[in-house]
Write a protein that holds these residues in place. Structure first.
Motif, PDB file in Angstrom:
ATOM      1  N   THR A  65      -9.442   6.750   0.230  1.00  0.00           N
ATOM      2  CA  THR A  65     -10.298   7.183  -0.854  1.00  0.00           C
ATOM      3  C   THR A  65     -11.218   8.324  -0.517  1.00  0.00           C
ATOM      4  OG1 THR A  65     -11.723   5.655  -0.065  1.00  0.00           O
ATOM      5  CG2 THR A  65     -10.501   4.833  -1.956  1.00  0.00           C
ATOM      6  N   LYS A  66     -10.818   8.947   0.825  1.00  0.00           N
ATOM      7  CA  LYS A  66     -12.070   9.878   1.107  1.00  0.00           C
ATOM      8  C   LYS A  66     -11.431  11.614   0.964  1.00  0.00           C
ATOM      9  CE  LYS A  66     -10.645   8.705   5.918  1.00  0.00           C
ATOM     10  NZ  LYS A  66      -9.031   9.203   6.196  1.00  0.00           N
ATOM     11  N   THR A  67     -10.868  11.496  -0.193  1.00  0.00           N
ATOM     12  CA  THR A  67     -10.265  12.870  -0.651  1.00  0.00           C
ATOM     13  C   THR A  67     -10.314  13.067  -1.912  1.00  0.00           C
ATOM     14  OG1 THR A  67      -8.364  14.318  -0.294  1.00  0.00           O
ATOM     15  CG2 THR A  67      -8.084  11.806  -0.533  1.00  0.00           C
ATOM     16  N   ARG A 110     -13.881   2.517  -7.548  1.00  0.00           N
ATOM     17  CA  ARG A 110     -13.181   3.611  -7.187  1.00  0.00           C
ATOM     18  C   ARG A 110     -12.546   4.321  -8.205  1.00  0.00           C
ATOM     19  NH1 ARG A 110      -9.836   0.630  -2.778  1.00  0.00           N
ATOM     20  NH2 ARG A 110     -11.970   0.171  -2.036  1.00  0.00           N
ATOM     21  N   PHE A 163      -2.036  13.479  -3.389  1.00  0.00           N
ATOM     22  CA  PHE A 163      -1.978  12.645  -2.153  1.00  0.00           C
ATOM     23  C   PHE A 163      -2.432  11.366  -2.390  1.00  0.00           C
ATOM     24  CE2 PHE A 163      -4.732  10.209   1.041  1.00  0.00           C
ATOM     25  CZ  PHE A 163      -3.757  10.646   2.070  1.00  0.00           C
ATOM     26  N   ASP A 189       0.791  -1.324  -0.933  1.00  0.00           N
ATOM     27  CA  ASP A 189       0.801  -2.489  -0.564  1.00  0.00           C
ATOM     28  C   ASP A 189       1.362  -3.376  -1.395  1.00  0.00           C
ATOM     29  OD1 ASP A 189      -0.323  -1.484   1.765  1.00  0.00           O
ATOM     30  OD2 ASP A 189      -2.515  -2.191   1.752  1.00  0.00           O
ATOM     31  N   GLN A 235     -10.836   6.984  -8.110  1.00  0.00           N
ATOM     32  CA  GLN A 235      -9.434   7.157  -7.492  1.00  0.00           C
ATOM     33  C   GLN A 235      -8.219   6.320  -7.792  1.00  0.00           C
ATOM     34  OE1 GLN A 235     -12.434   7.005  -5.933  1.00  0.00           O
ATOM     35  NE2 GLN A 235     -12.630   8.669  -4.587  1.00  0.00           N
ATOM     36  N   GLY A 269      -8.649   1.469   0.357  1.00  0.00           N
ATOM     37  CA  GLY A 269      -9.775   1.949   0.781  1.00  0.00           C
ATOM     38  C   GLY A 269      -9.467   3.209   1.700  1.00  0.00           C
ATOM     39  N   LYS A 270      -8.482   3.181   2.694  1.00  0.00           N
ATOM     40  CA  LYS A 270      -8.501   4.239   3.728  1.00  0.00           C
ATOM     41  C   LYS A 270      -7.946   5.435   2.944  1.00  0.00           C
ATOM     42  CE  LYS A 270      -3.842   2.229   4.342  1.00  0.00           C
ATOM     43  NZ  LYS A 270      -2.890   1.317   5.105  1.00  0.00           N
ATOM     44  N   ASP A 323      -8.021  -2.052  -4.776  1.00  0.00           N
ATOM     45  CA  ASP A 323      -7.672  -1.839  -3.399  1.00  0.00           C
ATOM     46  C   ASP A 323      -6.220  -1.687  -3.588  1.00  0.00           C
ATOM     47  OD1 ASP A 323     -10.664  -3.243  -2.907  1.00  0.00           O
ATOM     48  OD2 ASP A 323      -9.537  -2.254  -0.826  1.00  0.00           O
ATOM     49  N   TYR A 324      -5.390  -2.511  -4.188  1.00  0.00           N
ATOM     50  CA  TYR A 324      -3.765  -2.478  -4.359  1.00  0.00           C
ATOM     51  C   TYR A 324      -3.727  -1.214  -4.783  1.00  0.00           C
ATOM     52  CZ  TYR A 324      -3.780  -7.341  -3.555  1.00  0.00           C
ATOM     53  OH  TYR A 324      -4.029  -8.689  -3.191  1.00  0.00           O
TER      54      TYR A 324
END
Lengths: 166, 421
Positions: free
Chosen positions: A27-29, A69, A34, A42, A71, A24-25, A19-20
């Motif tokens: 990860t939708k790509t 993830r 990007f 963060d 990502q 999560g916000k 997450d660091y």
């Protein structure tokens, strides 16, 4: 192959979770550039801008814990990081990094200070701290991971071999 | 020397000799992904040159993280997943409205069974170990390889055994047991290890609580969690299992790397404070921490029993005026059951919002994102900095009982007190 990677060390602490690494916000790509722009945002909002191609992330224990993830490993790779060094890795991140052709190496990262110049021989996975003029012993990767990393990741590996090789 | 349940399951799926730390190649019974991890796996799968999935019956796709689609980007991701399912004949594709949160859905559907080797491109894929299988999270590229080949390489994990004795107090359950355990061993206390849960306490626990325990082994670095199947497991699977299954148990002389043994008779409800799931205290030590938001649901605690407990506490009471409460049933089936049993009405009457199943708020995605300075008590699984929203927000992890009690009190509270009051 036989490439030598050189860069500066960016030091991080223990238990840096995915997450660091990439929130999560984001990860939708599948836009890798990007993702790289928001690397470790963060933890340090300036780090993505300060990293130059070839630099190293140097962490404590359990790097990449939390979410699976991929990502996270992608963001690191596309930020231009040569390799991630840590005292230990969370297992999913460890596999993800190698699968992407991003070296993730276990070593005593106390031998590296912020900003030290590091050098990694990709073929032999031998690591040097040029600023301190010392070699840094690396825990060998298992044979499957070595094979995958040599081919630049699991996708190119499977394209070439079509199957796992033990 | 005997074998552990995990070693036996892996041995049944490989020609290689299974011993701790050995590398093996194992056949896969189910390989699934969600709307965050599948698009990447699909891209890799195509780049690998794969023409078909190894077995369309053994693949599942569950859009659950940014669904119902949050924005155009997430809609594009979900569309990719749907199109892939169609193109490759994936039967187990669960559309919004007919599915739910993957780790509540797949066991409910009877697609994850004892003795299986299961991989999911989501770290909480370890949930299914509660049924006595080997289930672990992988990244998207590993998943793509498994879709193409029907197998994956693994390092055989060493097993740690956790034995719990005693009789749990009222309002103490699976979430408290796993938070307590992570608090004891730390976020890397079981790194790369299989965590086998056993003892009288586990035998008494309903399946829903067992799923909660195995769900969070990843928070201790575990590769998988496992509970030996018993009569409760078999009862759960009756009329549900979609295939035949095999029950494995650990040998009495199996080798464990480490054995932890605790008596939980005096354990009070547990809470993990910001910003680590291992930063755990008893609820009585956190009284007075004001909360702005309460979330009840997720792959950790979105099952029927979780909602039953929350409803029992909220029934006839009102949510504190300063608090917003968002409740997420884990699946459509859980939602429907909760509706029939009157839980949903109880929630709405109490002043809580009830949402369609989604992972949204747990990962700071949508449907309950926190503003700067806000505090949330949540039945989810991670409380890292920024996990549920702004980097200066605060997440406390707890059971549905503690979350519901806190919703009424407006601050972290024990269910016992709220029920007395």
């Amino acid at each position: 192959m036989g490439e030598i990677l050189r860069g500066r060390a960016f030091k991080l602490g223990d238990n840096i979770n995915t997450d660091y690494i990439i929130a999560g916000k984001y990860t939708k790509t599948l836009d890798y550039a990007f993702l790289a722009e928001h690397l470790l945002e963060d933890v340090d909002p300036t780090i993505a801008k300060r990293i130059k191609r070839g630099d190293f992330l140097v962490a404590g224990k359990n790097f990449g814990c939390g979410s699976s993830r991929e990502q996270a490993a992608i963001a690191i790779k596309y930020a231009g990081i040569s390799a991630v060094l840590a005292k230990s890795f969370a297992r999913i991140f460890f596999r993800n990094a190698i699968n992407l052709g991003l070296p993730a190496l276990v070593c005593d990262t106390d031998l590296v200070d912020e900003g030290d110049e590091l050098e990694l021989d990709i073929e032999t996975l031998s690591l040097k701290n040029l600023s301190k003029s010392i070699p840094i012993p690396v825990v060998p990767l298992n044979k499957i991971m070595v094979n995958i990393l040599r081919e630049g990741g699991l996708v190119p590996y499977l394209k070439k071999h079509g199957d796992y090789v033990f | 020397m005997g074998k552990t349940i995990i070693e036996k399951i892996l041995q049944a799926h490989t020609k290689d000799e299974v011993k701790p730390d050995r590398l093996i190649e194992a056949d896969i019974d189910l390989a699934f992904a969600n709307d965050i991890t599948a698009p990447l796996a699909i891209e890799d799968f195509k780049l690998m040159g794969a023409k078909k999935v190894f077995d369309p019956e053994k693949v599942a796709l569950i859009p659950d993280h940014f669904t119902p689609n949050k924005d155009i980007k997430s809609a594009e991701q979900a569309k990719l997943v749907k199109e892939f399912a169609k193109e490759y004949g994936i039967k187990h594709y669960f559309e919004v409205g007919r599915g739910g949160i993957e780790h509540v859905l797949l066991h409910e559907e009877g697609l994850t069974l004892p003795g299986d080797v299961i991989i999911g491109a989501d770290s909480h894929s370890c949930t299914y170990g509660a049924l006595g299988c080997f289930a672990t999270g992988v990244g998207s590229t590993d998943l793509a390889a498994a879709w193409a080949l029907g197998k994956l390489w693994f390092k055989v994990p060493r097993t740690m055994k956790f034995i719990y004795h005693g009789k749990l107090k009222r309002w103490v359950g699976g979430k408290d047991i796993i938070l307590f355990t992570i608090g004891q061993i730390g976020v890397d206390g079981a790194l790369y290890r299989a965590m086998e849960f056993s003892g009288d306490v586990i035998r008494e626990l309903p399946m829903d609580d067992r799923f909660t325990i195995c769900n969070m082994v990843i928070e201790a670095g575990g590769k998988c969690g496992v509970i030996e199947p018993d009569e409760k497991t078999i009862e759960y699977l009756n009329g549900r299992a979609k295939r035949n299954y095999r029950i494995f148990k650990s040998d009495p002389d199996a080798e464990y790397e480490k054995i932890y043994e605790w008596d939980l008779s005096e354990l009070e409800p547990q809470v993990a404070m910001p910003h680590s799931p291992a930063n755990v205290k008893g609820v009585s030590q956190l009284r007075g921490v004001k909360v702005d938001q309460v979330v009840i649901g997720s792959c950790t605690n979105g099952r029927l029993r979780d909602l039953a407990i929350a409803a029992e506490i909220l029934k006839g009471k009102k949510v504190h005026p300063d608090v917003r409460v968002i409740i997420f049933p884990g699946t459509q089936r859980v939602y429907k059951e909760a509706l029939k049993l009157g839980y949903i009405e109880t929630f709405i009457e109490s002043g809580a919002a009830v949402s369609t199943p989604t992972c949204g708020p747990c990962l700071g995605g949508h449907m309950g994102v926190l503003a700067k300075g806000e505090t949330c008590i949540s039945t989810t699984n991670r409380n890292f900095i920024g996990r549920m929203g702004h980097k200066d927000s605060y997440v406390y992890l707890a059971s549905p009982a503690v979350a519901a009690a806190s919703a009424i009190a407006g601050e972290i509270a024990s269910p016992e007190e709220v029920m007395k009051g």
